[in-house]
Design an enzyme around this catalytic site. Structure first.
Site, short mmCIF file in Angstrom:
data_model
loop_
_atom_site.label_atom_id
_atom_site.label_comp_id
_atom_site.label_asym_id
_atom_site.label_seq_id
_atom_site.Cartn_x
_atom_site.Cartn_y
_atom_site.Cartn_z
N ARG A 150 60.96 -20.17 28.97
CA ARG A 150 60.67 -20.43 27.56
C ARG A 150 59.75 -21.62 27.30
NH1 ARG A 150 66.14 -19.40 24.01
NH2 ARG A 150 66.67 -17.36 24.85
N ASP A 151 59.28 -22.29 28.31
CA ASP A 151 58.39 -23.42 28.04
C ASP A 151 57.36 -23.58 29.14
OD1 ASP A 151 57.36 -25.49 26.55
OD2 ASP A 151 58.77 -26.99 27.30
#
Length: 347
Positions: A150-151
């Site tokens: 997610r990042d």
């Protein structure tokens, strides 16, 4: 919770270097590695006092954001899950602790700068970096349930001089599920966040592929992460292909599929993306067929021209089949008529 004073901002802290004193938990800060003032994060390089092992200590300041520590407790549980991971290119999470207003993660140190630093890579090296990250994602996606980073962005990918690649900063996006507004700290960076996350849709194994594709495009175009919007058009689609004419059509098409806004149009998972990328030649060969295929790919009008060309060839074939010696004049006249019919005069 550890009850000791870290003396943040105290000039007497840790001699004259202004670093917090972690000796009570067995660590001594060597230097500051990075700072995200907006996000309330500081990263330190430190020594484990007993073993002299170098570690990374990440400090998260929540004191000015919320007094509700439920989000941090959930983050601790996430870290405990991540400690079970065993991949040579995922720096291990070693420990964690908290103090009033602060939360700390202790992580294995890798001597490798992030892609966020100004560095240039050959396209073949970028492909190698892509395959390495995809290999890590395959490992994460094999877990049940699959782990979604997610990042993914340049700052969270470390690459050393030998092109050993490491993926860091796991689990942070879990905080976005809480009502407290911590998502700006951990949920990703604009331009690298997949559209489905921005609109609150469910994430899939294709979500991290979007972020990786955006990262690779930044590397190939020598674009800093903060300037990624310059690579997007008014519809928030990446518009990079004209900037990379030296790359093969296959590689550019692969990148385009990685950053499709609709996740259903991307590769389904990291394994599929890895399998498609591995045999691709990164640089254009310069052969005429490459330019022809590229033109067909980007110009819809060429398709119509191709159909017209087929019509000409069919006409030529027909006339050749019925050609008889002595009929040259009639045959040429008929051919001229057919060509005129195929391409009406443009007015």
């Amino acid at each position: 919770m550890i009850e000791f004073n870290l003396n943040h901002g105290d000039e007497s802290t840790n001699s004259c270097n202004h670093y917090p004193d972690f000796s009570a938990v067995g660590y001594q800060v060597i230097k500051e590695l990075g700072r995200n003032s907006e996000g309330g994060r500081i990263t330190y390089l430190a020594n484990h006092i007993n073993s002299q092992q170098k570690v990374v200590i990440k400090e998260f300041c929540f004191a000015d954001i919320t007094a509700d520590w439920s989000g941090v407790k959930a983050y601790e549980r996430e870290i405990q899950l991540l400690q079970l991971l065993n991949h040579p290119r995922i720096p291990r999470y070693l420990d964690s602790f908290e103090t009033p207003g602060f939360f700390y993660l202790i992580q294995e140190y890798k001597k490798a700068p992030s892609l966020g630093s100004k560095r240039c890579f050959h396209p073949e090296e970028v492909k190698q970096i892509a395959l390495s990250i995809l290999d890590i994602l395959v490992y994460l996606q094999q877990h049940i349930p699959a782990i979604i980073h997610r990042d993914i962005k340049p700052e969270n990918i470390l690459v050393d001089e030998k092109l050993n690649v490491y993926l860091v900063d796991f689990g942070l996006a879990k905080l976005q599920d809480f009502k407290i507004d911590l998502s700006t700290l951990v949920a990703g960076t604009p331009g690298f966040i997949p559209p489905e996350e921005q609109f609150g849709h469910g994430l899939t194994e294709a979500s991290d592929l979007y972020s990786l594709g955006a990262t690779l495009i930044c590397l190939l175009t020598n674009t800093h992460a903060k300037d990624i919007s310059k690579l997007m058009d008014d519809n928030y689609r990446f518009n990079f292909q004209k900037l990379l004419p030296h790359l093969s059509l296959s590689f550019r098409s692969w990148l385009k599929k990685m950053v499709e806004p609709n996740q259903k149009q991307r590769y389904a998972n990291a394994a599929d993306a890895f399998r498609e990328l591995k045999p691709i030649c990164v640089l254009a060969s310069g052969k005429k067929i490459d330019y022809l295929v590229s033109a067909i790919h980007h110009k819809e009008t060429i398709a119509m021209l191709g159909l017209a060309t087929l019509g000409i060839l069919a006409t030529l074939g027909t006339n050749l089949m019925v050609y008889q010696p002595g009929d040259a004049v009639n045959s040429n006249a008929q051919l001229k008529l057919n060509i005129t019919d195929t391409f009406p005069k443009v007015r």
